[in-house]
Design a protein around this motif. Structure first.
Motif, PDB file in Angstrom:
ATOM      1  N   SER A 170       0.895  -1.173   0.091  1.00 25.31           N
ATOM      2  CA  SER A 170      -0.079  -0.043  -0.021  1.00 25.31           C
ATOM      3  C   SER A 170       0.807   1.164  -0.092  1.00 25.31           C
ATOM      4  O   SER A 170       2.073   1.307   0.681  1.00 25.31           O
ATOM      5  CB  SER A 170      -0.972  -0.127   1.276  1.00 25.31           C
ATOM      6  OG  SER A 170       0.039   0.364   2.558  1.00 25.31           O
ATOM      7  N   PRO A 171       0.405   2.245  -0.657  1.00 28.74           N
ATOM      8  CA  PRO A 171       1.146   3.555  -0.693  1.00 28.74           C
ATOM      9  C   PRO A 171       1.548   4.087   0.670  1.00 28.74           C
ATOM     10  O   PRO A 171       2.577   4.443   1.033  1.00 28.74           O
ATOM     11  CB  PRO A 171       0.373   4.698  -1.334  1.00 28.74           C
ATOM     12  CG  PRO A 171      -0.613   3.651  -2.417  1.00 28.74           C
ATOM     13  CD  PRO A 171      -0.663   2.582  -1.536  1.00 28.74           C
ATOM     14  N   GLY A 254      -5.502   3.155  -6.227  1.00 30.71           N
ATOM     15  CA  GLY A 254      -4.803   3.756  -5.510  1.00 30.71           C
ATOM     16  C   GLY A 254      -4.340   2.892  -3.915  1.00 30.71           C
ATOM     17  O   GLY A 254      -3.660   3.456  -3.194  1.00 30.71           O
ATOM     18  N   ASN A 255      -4.859   1.572  -4.007  1.00 31.31           N
ATOM     19  CA  ASN A 255      -4.983   0.961  -2.768  1.00 31.31           C
ATOM     20  C   ASN A 255      -3.579   0.333  -2.514  1.00 31.31           C
ATOM     21  O   ASN A 255      -2.884  -0.272  -1.654  1.00 31.31           O
ATOM     22  CB  ASN A 255      -6.017   0.179  -2.479  1.00 31.31           C
ATOM     23  CG  ASN A 255      -7.314   0.867  -2.314  1.00 31.31           C
ATOM     24  OD1 ASN A 255      -7.358   1.822  -1.662  1.00 31.31           O
ATOM     25  ND2 ASN A 255      -8.319   0.066  -2.927  1.00 31.31           N
ATOM     26  N   ALA A 257       0.550  -0.242  -4.744  1.00 29.70           N
ATOM     27  CA  ALA A 257       1.147   0.184  -5.428  1.00 29.70           C
ATOM     28  C   ALA A 257       2.356  -1.046  -5.909  1.00 29.70           C
ATOM     29  O   ALA A 257       3.046  -1.603  -5.062  1.00 29.70           O
ATOM     30  CB  ALA A 257       2.259   1.405  -4.924  1.00 29.70           C
TER      31      ALA A 257
END
Length: 300
Positions: A170-171, A254-255, A257
């Protein structure tokens, strides 16, 4: 002459399924119906085909000899039907297919629903299981299998797609712990591993020189479900090696990367597997051709 085949399919199914109850389940009939049909066949032939107890049925010597002839006769009939069917344009009939649970649900089933919608006379009986089924003993027409194939005696295989793997996190996790730039950096990260029967799967990264890099993830989180692994990674619990087709939605949202993108993750193949037959039925060929054409797009 018209009655010669009466009871033969039920008899052969009872032999190959291992009993009346199993044959009834395969043919969507009651056990009583199977038993009555075979009893009627025995009366017509004036011979006992099965030794019966309250719990089991086993072939008599006459039953074994008769089964072998019936099996050959049915094979010839099925080959003839398949040969005639190959000249038709309509995809029709019942098809039993086995496939892995998550891969089947996410990638294969949606494509087969399209095929069923386009061919109203096609019947699909889909079984989702991560075990390797015995196509011949369990009555499957086709199976989709991942990775290296084991025993394929009596079976035909065709590669239909490949799974491309990627390390992801995750970011939020990467902002806190940093982004790994090399495999050695994974030592400083929390990792989420796939394990089955207590055995953790090694992460493999192919190299241009043909010598793969193998890395054993050290982790306190181990799952035998890829979807749970993806959810744990998206929740910030660590980095995981997962198929691209599984995490695509999480990446777009966006969950998750991808990391270590300069390394190619392990790639393994998906295969269609079916019993060897002189003439492949049109319905089976239609499914195999569809998966070979469309699965690679779905899985990238």
């Amino acid at each position: 002459m018209n009655d010669m085949l009466n009871g033969i399919p039920e008899f052969v199914e009872a032999v190959e399924a291992g009993g009346f109850s199993a044959a009834a389940a395969r043919m969507n009939l009651s056990r009583s119906a199977i038993g009555k049909t075979i009893a009627k066949l025995e009366r017509r032939l004036s011979v006992r085909l099965f030794h019966r107890t309250t719990r089991t049925q086993s072939l008599t010597d006459e039953g074994q000899a008769f089964y072998e002839r019936c099996r050959r006769a049915l094979d010839e009939i099925q080959s003839g039907e398949a040969m005639l069917e190959s000249g038709k344009r309509e995809v029709a009939g019942r098809l039993r297919i086995s496939m892995p649970v998550l891969f089947g649900r996410r990638c294969i089933a949606p494509l087969l629903m399209e095929l069923a919608r386009a061919h109203p006379n096609l019947e699909l009986d889909l079984s989702f299981s991560d075990r390797v089924v015995d196509l011949l003993d369990e009555g499957f027409d086709l199976a989709i299998r991942n990775g290296p194939l084991r025993d394929s005696a009596g079976l035909v295989t065709r590669r239909v797609a490949r799974h491309r793997m990627v390390v992801c996190a995750s970011p939020a996790y990467l902002a806190k712990r940093g982004t790994p730039q090399a495999i050695a950096d994974l030592e400083d990260h929390d990792l989420i591993a796939y394990a089955r029967a207590g055995e953790v799967k090694i992460w493999t990264f192919p190299r241009a020189d043909g010598v793969d890099i193998e890395y054993m993830p050290k982790t306190r989180l181990r799952f035998d479900d890829l979807e749970v692994m993806a959810d744990a990674a998206a929740a910030g619990m660590g980095a995981a090696l997962l198929p691209c087709w599984l995490i695509r939605g999480q990446v777009l949202a966006g969950n998750l990367a991808p990391v270590l993108t300069d390394l190619s993750g392990l790639t393994f193949h998906a295969y269609a597997v079916w019993p060897q037959t002189p003439h492949l039925p049109l319905k089976t060929r239609a499914v195999i051709d569809l998966l070979a054409a469309r699965l690679p797009q779905v899985m990238e």
